[in-house]
Design a protein around this motif. Structure first.
Motif, short mmCIF file in Angstrom:
data_model
loop_
_atom_site.label_atom_id
_atom_site.label_comp_id
_atom_site.label_asym_id
_atom_site.label_seq_id
_atom_site.Cartn_x
_atom_site.Cartn_y
_atom_site.Cartn_z
N LYS A 79 0.82 -1.22 0.00
CA LYS A 79 0.00 0.00 0.00
C LYS A 79 0.85 1.26 0.00
O LYS A 79 0.70 2.13 -0.87
N ASN A 80 1.76 1.40 0.99
CA ASN A 80 2.54 2.64 1.08
C ASN A 80 3.95 2.48 0.54
O ASN A 80 4.75 3.41 0.63
N LYS A 81 4.28 1.25 0.03
CA LYS A 81 5.57 1.00 -0.63
C LYS A 81 6.75 1.23 0.30
O LYS A 81 7.82 1.68 -0.13
N GLN A 82 6.58 0.92 1.57
CA GLN A 82 7.67 1.02 2.53
C GLN A 82 8.45 -0.28 2.58
O GLN A 82 7.90 -1.36 2.41
N LEU A 83 9.74 -0.18 2.86
CA LEU A 83 10.59 -1.36 2.96
C LEU A 83 10.37 -2.03 4.31
O LEU A 83 10.55 -1.42 5.37
N LEU A 84 10.01 -3.32 4.29
CA LEU A 84 9.79 -4.07 5.52
C LEU A 84 11.03 -4.81 5.98
O LEU A 84 11.22 -5.05 7.17
N GLY A 85 11.87 -5.20 5.08
CA GLY A 85 13.08 -5.93 5.42
C GLY A 85 13.72 -6.47 4.18
O GLY A 85 13.22 -6.31 3.05
N GLN A 86 14.85 -7.13 4.36
CA GLN A 86 15.56 -7.71 3.24
C GLN A 86 16.28 -8.97 3.68
O GLN A 86 16.50 -9.20 4.86
N LEU A 87 16.64 -9.77 2.70
CA LEU A 87 17.28 -11.05 2.96
C LEU A 87 18.37 -11.24 1.92
O LEU A 87 18.13 -11.10 0.71
N LYS A 88 19.58 -11.57 2.40
CA LYS A 88 20.72 -11.76 1.52
C LYS A 88 20.87 -13.24 1.19
O LYS A 88 20.97 -14.09 2.08
N MET A 89 20.88 -13.56 -0.10
CA MET A 89 21.06 -14.94 -0.53
C MET A 89 22.55 -15.26 -0.66
O MET A 89 23.40 -14.36 -0.69
N GLU A 90 22.86 -16.55 -0.78
CA GLU A 90 24.25 -16.99 -0.84
C GLU A 90 24.87 -16.77 -2.21
O GLU A 90 26.09 -16.84 -2.34
N ALA A 91 24.08 -16.55 -3.22
CA ALA A 91 24.60 -16.34 -4.58
C ALA A 91 23.69 -15.36 -5.29
O ALA A 91 22.66 -14.92 -4.76
N PHE A 92 24.08 -14.99 -6.50
CA PHE A 92 23.27 -14.07 -7.29
C PHE A 92 21.96 -14.74 -7.71
O PHE A 92 21.89 -15.95 -7.91
N VAL A 93 20.92 -13.92 -7.84
CA VAL A 93 19.59 -14.42 -8.19
C VAL A 93 19.41 -14.38 -9.71
O VAL A 93 19.76 -13.38 -10.35
N SER A 94 18.84 -15.45 -10.26
CA SER A 94 18.54 -15.46 -11.70
C SER A 94 17.06 -15.24 -11.98
O SER A 94 16.70 -14.57 -12.94
N GLN A 95 16.17 -15.79 -11.12
CA GLN A 95 14.74 -15.56 -11.29
C GLN A 95 14.01 -16.04 -10.04
O GLN A 95 14.58 -16.75 -9.20
N THR A 96 12.73 -15.66 -9.93
CA THR A 96 11.92 -16.05 -8.78
C THR A 96 10.54 -16.49 -9.25
O THR A 96 10.10 -16.16 -10.35
N MET A 97 9.85 -17.24 -8.37
CA MET A 97 8.49 -17.68 -8.63
C MET A 97 7.78 -17.81 -7.29
O MET A 97 8.27 -18.47 -6.38
N LEU A 98 6.61 -17.15 -7.15
CA LEU A 98 5.87 -17.13 -5.89
C LEU A 98 4.63 -17.99 -5.99
O LEU A 98 3.88 -17.93 -6.97
N HIS A 99 4.41 -18.82 -4.95
CA HIS A 99 3.15 -19.55 -4.79
C HIS A 99 2.31 -18.76 -3.80
O HIS A 99 2.59 -18.75 -2.60
N ARG A 100 1.28 -18.09 -4.28
CA ARG A 100 0.54 -17.11 -3.47
C ARG A 100 -0.21 -17.76 -2.31
O ARG A 100 -0.32 -17.17 -1.24
N ASP A 101 -0.74 -18.95 -2.49
CA ASP A 101 -1.55 -19.55 -1.44
C ASP A 101 -0.73 -19.92 -0.21
O ASP A 101 -1.21 -19.83 0.92
N SER A 102 0.50 -20.35 -0.41
CA SER A 102 1.34 -20.75 0.70
C SER A 102 2.40 -19.71 1.07
O SER A 102 3.13 -19.91 2.04
N SER A 103 2.50 -18.61 0.28
CA SER A 103 3.49 -17.56 0.53
C SER A 103 4.90 -18.09 0.46
O SER A 103 5.80 -17.62 1.17
N MET A 104 5.14 -19.09 -0.38
CA MET A 104 6.47 -19.64 -0.58
C MET A 104 7.06 -19.10 -1.87
O MET A 104 6.43 -19.19 -2.93
N LEU A 105 8.26 -18.53 -1.76
CA LEU A 105 8.94 -17.92 -2.90
C LEU A 105 10.11 -18.81 -3.29
O LEU A 105 11.01 -19.06 -2.47
#
Length: 895
Positions: free
Chosen positions: A510-536
């Motif tokens: 809604k207000n586009k505020q940053l809630l937090g961040q998470l650093k992965m172990e390597a560079f990201v190539s792409q993502t896919m979200l399952h909305r019902d379970s909130s698993m990315l």
């Protein structure tokens, strides 16, 4: 034999219509319809011209089909150096072996078949006996055959065209060269019989079309088209003197034979070289095909005699780059190809396929210029997002293009490009300098908002209805690097953006505020979200996959196993499976609850995109250099599959891509349908197979046997309070009694009724009942199957009366009663019809219990029956107690 994949099995291939092999037409006399045959790799399709619907698909050939031909009975195909005869448009019935090189031409010739290979060998086959009738050898240096035709009324003769430009007329019966025509100075590309006897149309590589009289060896007329070599020639036979020629540029030329001039050009009939062209006999219809994977039917009904497009069947002309299931029913697939088109393929029927058009910067200008020379064509679609919730209100598809900042909208319901092209003001002046491109898109579940991520790190939000910009994530930029993925949760509360540097950022929608961040172990190539379970699902550049819970912002699973870049990801509808495709030519299925690999299979070509159906019944894939969209069926929906975790060093087995024929797994051998890991699992067993382990029931309704013991109580309860009275029937002439006052004589009717009741037939004495007769027959043959069949046909009242008639007082005997006890013992030993045997035995003991106690000769039979009944019930009771104990243990362990 077992399947390469425990979960997925090939179902069918979509999007194949035609290729570079010329089409063939046939006329079916009984159906009174024309059929057209096109090649699609190792199989061919048969379409009816009346509706252009596919009516048959042939069985796969060993190799890709290189030549097609047909007569009234067979469809002849060539695959490599082998020639086949296909009957009923499906089954390969005959094979002709004799060529040592690839076959290039086929010509059915009455009861014979003529085949030519690249080495110059011409063989005449007897179609029925599959024997060689004649073989000719031509020197490719002096006469390389490039066209074959049979002139009408020329008995036993064929006309051969050469790459050197000359023609030869041969008599295949006498094996003699009849006549040799001089060279035309250009390779012969096509030969076709005209509507006039002795006149043949000869197409040349320099664009010339020559009508030549074979009898006089004289040129009748010459034409020349301006758009390259002549690929095919056809003549209208519906009364209009017109010749049609195809070119390598995709244009079709119409020639007026009466005035001997060009009639018109049908420009851009196809996007590539026209390989097949045929005018249907006695109809103003023309069928064309090309290597652009399309089949078109044209009708000559314009005012000037020209043709217009009547029917069309087409697929992608270039390999698809992205596929996604559309809607919640799993019946439509959105496919974006390298030809810049967006299409929808139906999993149920090809008639529901749609073409949403080709991406263009300026649609009106593209229509005016023509699609082939379109300067406003946009690059191919790389990523797309769609939501069907507001498809009837506004555009509901958002797509990014290769190396382009512009993001386009599409409307699925109207099958066209949308009216908005999203590009922020900041990029309009600097786009050429910095080469900023849109790299990620997503649409909210409500269908109102679309988010776009760019290579500059910006993430913009747009309103899909109005096209207005609704904000940007972050103060200046969401990331300091390229945005590789962006996802909106199902409640429009959170947005997750992934940067190429491996940082995941969580934003409030809604207000586009940053809630937090998470650093992965390597560079990201792409993502896919399952909305019902909130698993990315996050694919990393080290070829691993991480599962992130966007609610807790923690990595909950990590999968490693791919050895190359991950090309695409997709979830099962319930979120329990994650399916990943990689450039290492494997597709792997990961089980999220257990965190293990449960299935993997390899392919010849790497998958570029995968998508799982919302219903879970299909997986769709696209592959490198392939224009098809492939469907894989989920075996777990119709059979029990043991999904055991696979070891880390598991080597996937190679799986064949599905063909255009719908695969029927039931046609496989029963041993092939069971995986190696499932040999110790449960299998279906018939009642005869489980007779040694359990007992089976009869599956009859309970009303047929449950109330046998209480049948007398039921009869008393249902007995009417007063007996039914028969209404007195008035005769036509009413009888009267003599007297002063006339009275009717009613007593005669009662006397007739009493007389009728006195004449009721009674059963004969000494005759056995129906059941007793079956029991006696069964005792002699030692088989009581007829007795059980007789019982199953009876109703409860009939069973009760038949069992009562077994007594000696009712016409039975002690032998019949012993036969009945033997019958019950046989049923209990067979372990079948368990409830019926006990119900009949209980009724028998209730009715004849007192009589049995006074007959010592039946005691041995009763004792034997008692031991048999005890053994059968003891075995069932032990299994029941074991199952109840196991259920009680599992219930206590999970509490």
């Amino acid at each position: 034999m077992s399947f390469p994949s425990k979960i997925f099995v090939g179902y069918r291939a979509l999007g194949f219509v035609s290729n570079h092999i010329p089409l063939v037409t046939r006329y079916h006399k009984r159906h009174r319809d024309n059929y057209v045959i096109t090649c699609v790799g190792q199989s061919f399709h048969v379409y009816n011209v009346s509706k252009l619907g596919i009516v048959a698909v042939s069985d796969p050939h060993p190799e890709d089909i290189s030549v097609l031909a047909a007569d009234f009975r067979y469809v002849f195909t060539a695959s490599g150096n082998r020639v086949f005869a296909v009957s009923r448009n499906k089954k390969i019935e005959k094979e002709y072996k004799g060529h040592k090189a690839d076959v290039t031409f086929l010509l059915p010739f009455s009861h014979h078949l003529i085949s030519v290979d690249v080495d110059g060998s011409l063989i005449v086959w007897d179609i029925a006996s599959q024997e060689q009738y004649l073989q000719l050898k031509f020197d490719p240096e002096t006469f390389l055959i490039s066209a074959v035709c049979h002139p009408h009324t020329y008995v036993n003769k064929i006309l051969l065209g050469s790459q050197q430009g000359g023609l030869q007329l041969w008599n295949i019966k006498s094996n003699k060269l009849v006549y040799s025509f001089s060279s035309w100075g250009s390779p012969v590309t096509a030969i076709q019989q005209s509507t006039a006897i002795d006149v043949m149309a000869i197409g040349l590589a320099d664009g010339q079309v020559i009508l030549h009289n074979l009898a006089l060896d004289k040129v009748v007329v010459r034409f020349k088209q301006d758009y390259g070599p002549v690929t095919c020639v056809a003549f209208r036979s519906d009364g209009h003197p017109m010749m049609v020629t195809g070119s390598t540029s995709g244009h079709i030329a119409l020639w007026d034979l009466e005035n001997r001039k060009l009639h018109s050009y049908m420009k851009e009939a196809h996007f590539s070289s026209i390989t097949g062209l045929s005018c249907l006999p006695s109809e103003p219809l023309m069928v064309t095909s090309a290597a652009d994977n399309s089949l078109k039917v044209w009708i000559f009904d314009l005012a000037d005699g020209g043709a217009r497009l009547l029917r069309l069947r087409e697929g992608h002309s270039a390999p698809p780059s992205c596929v996604r299931f559309y809607g919640n029913d799993g019946q439509n697939i959105l496919s974006a190809g390298h030809d810049s088109t967006l299409r929808s393929f139906s999993t149920t029927h090809d008639k529901h396929n749609k073409n949403l058009g080709r991406a263009s910067y300026h649609k009106k200008a593209s229509k005016r210029a023509g699609l082939k020379h379109d300067k406003h064509k946009m690059p191919p679609i790389v990523k797309l997002a769609a939501d069907p919730s507001r498809e009837s209100d506004w555009d509901n598809i958002l797509a990014t293009h290769r190396s382009s900042t512009v993001t386009t909208t599409w409307n699925y319901q109207r099958c066209t490009m949308g009216k908005y092209k999203f590009i922020h003001e900041r990029f309009k002046n600097d786009v050429a300098e910095h080469s900023i491109t849109a790299t990620a898109v997503d649409i909210s579940s409500c269908g109102n908002f679309g988010l776009i991520g760019y290579s500059s790190g910006h993430v913009d939000m747009y309103n899909m209805q109005s096209g207005l910009h609704r904000g940007t994530l972050g103060e200046a930029k969401a990331h300091d690097c390229t945005v590789r993925g962006i996802s909106i949760d199902g409640l429009n509360q959170k947005v997750v953006s992934a940067g190429a540097n491996g940082v995941l950022k969580f934003w409030r929608f809604k207000n586009k505020q940053l809630l937090g961040q998470l650093k992965m172990e390597a560079f990201v190539s792409q993502t896919m979200l399952h909305r019902d379970s909130s698993m990315l699902a996050v694919a990393l550049d080290d070829f691993s996959i991480c599962i992130v819970d966007i609610d807790t912002r923690r990595v909950v699973r990590r999968f490693a196993g791919h050895s190359a870049a991950i090309s695409d990801l997709t979830f099962r509808a319930d979120g329990r499976w994650l399916i990943s495709a990689s450039m290492d030519c494997t597709i792997r299925t990961w089980n999220l609850p257990t965190g293990s690999l449960v299935d993997a299979f390899a392919l010849q070509e790497a998958a570029t995109s995968v998508s799982m159906s919302p219903c879970g019944n299909f997986l769709t894939t696209t592959h490198v250099g392939d224009v098809g969209v492939y469907l894989w069926s989920n075996r777990t929906l119709y059979s029990h599959v043991f999904l055991r975790p696979l070891p880390a060093d598991y080597e996937p087995r190679l799986a064949e891509l599905p063909t255009t024929v719908i695969s029927d797994s039931d046609n496989h051998d029963s041993s092939a349908a069971i995986d190696e890991d499932e040999e110790n699992g449960e299998e279906y067993k018939s009642p005869e197979q489980i007779a040694d382990e359990l007992v089976t029931l009869s599956l009859l309704p309970t009303s047929r046997w449950l109330n046998l013991l209480n049948l007398d109580i039921i009869k008393i309860r249902n007995k009417p309070k007063e007996p039914p009275k028969v209404p007195k029937a008035a005769p036509f002439f009413l009888p009267t009694v003599a007297g002063l006052e006339p009275k009717f004589d009613i007593g005669k009717g009662e006397d007739k009724q009493a007389k009728a009741e006195s004449h009721i037939k009674k059963p004969k004495l000494g005759a056995l009942s129906e059941l007793a007769q079956h029991l006696s027959k069964g005792h002699k043959t030692k088989s009581y199957s007829e007795v059980m069949a007789c019982f199953k046909e009876m109703g409860p009242s009939k069973i009760d009366s038949e069992i009562r008639l077994l007594s000696s007082e009712e016409g039975g005997s002690n032998e019949v009663m012993s036969y009945f006890l033997e019958f019950i013992e046989t049923i209990l030993q067979s372990n079948k019809d368990f409830e019926l045997a006990h119900a009949y035995l209980a009724l028998f003991l209730k009715v004849h219990g007192e009589e049995l106690s006074g007959k010592p000769e039946l005691s041995s039979v009763l004792q034997k029956l008692s031991s048999t009944q005890f053994e059968s019930w003891q075995r069932v009771e032990e299994l029941l107690q074991k199952s109840l104990g196991l259920v009680a243990y599992l219930r206590s362990a999970t509490v």
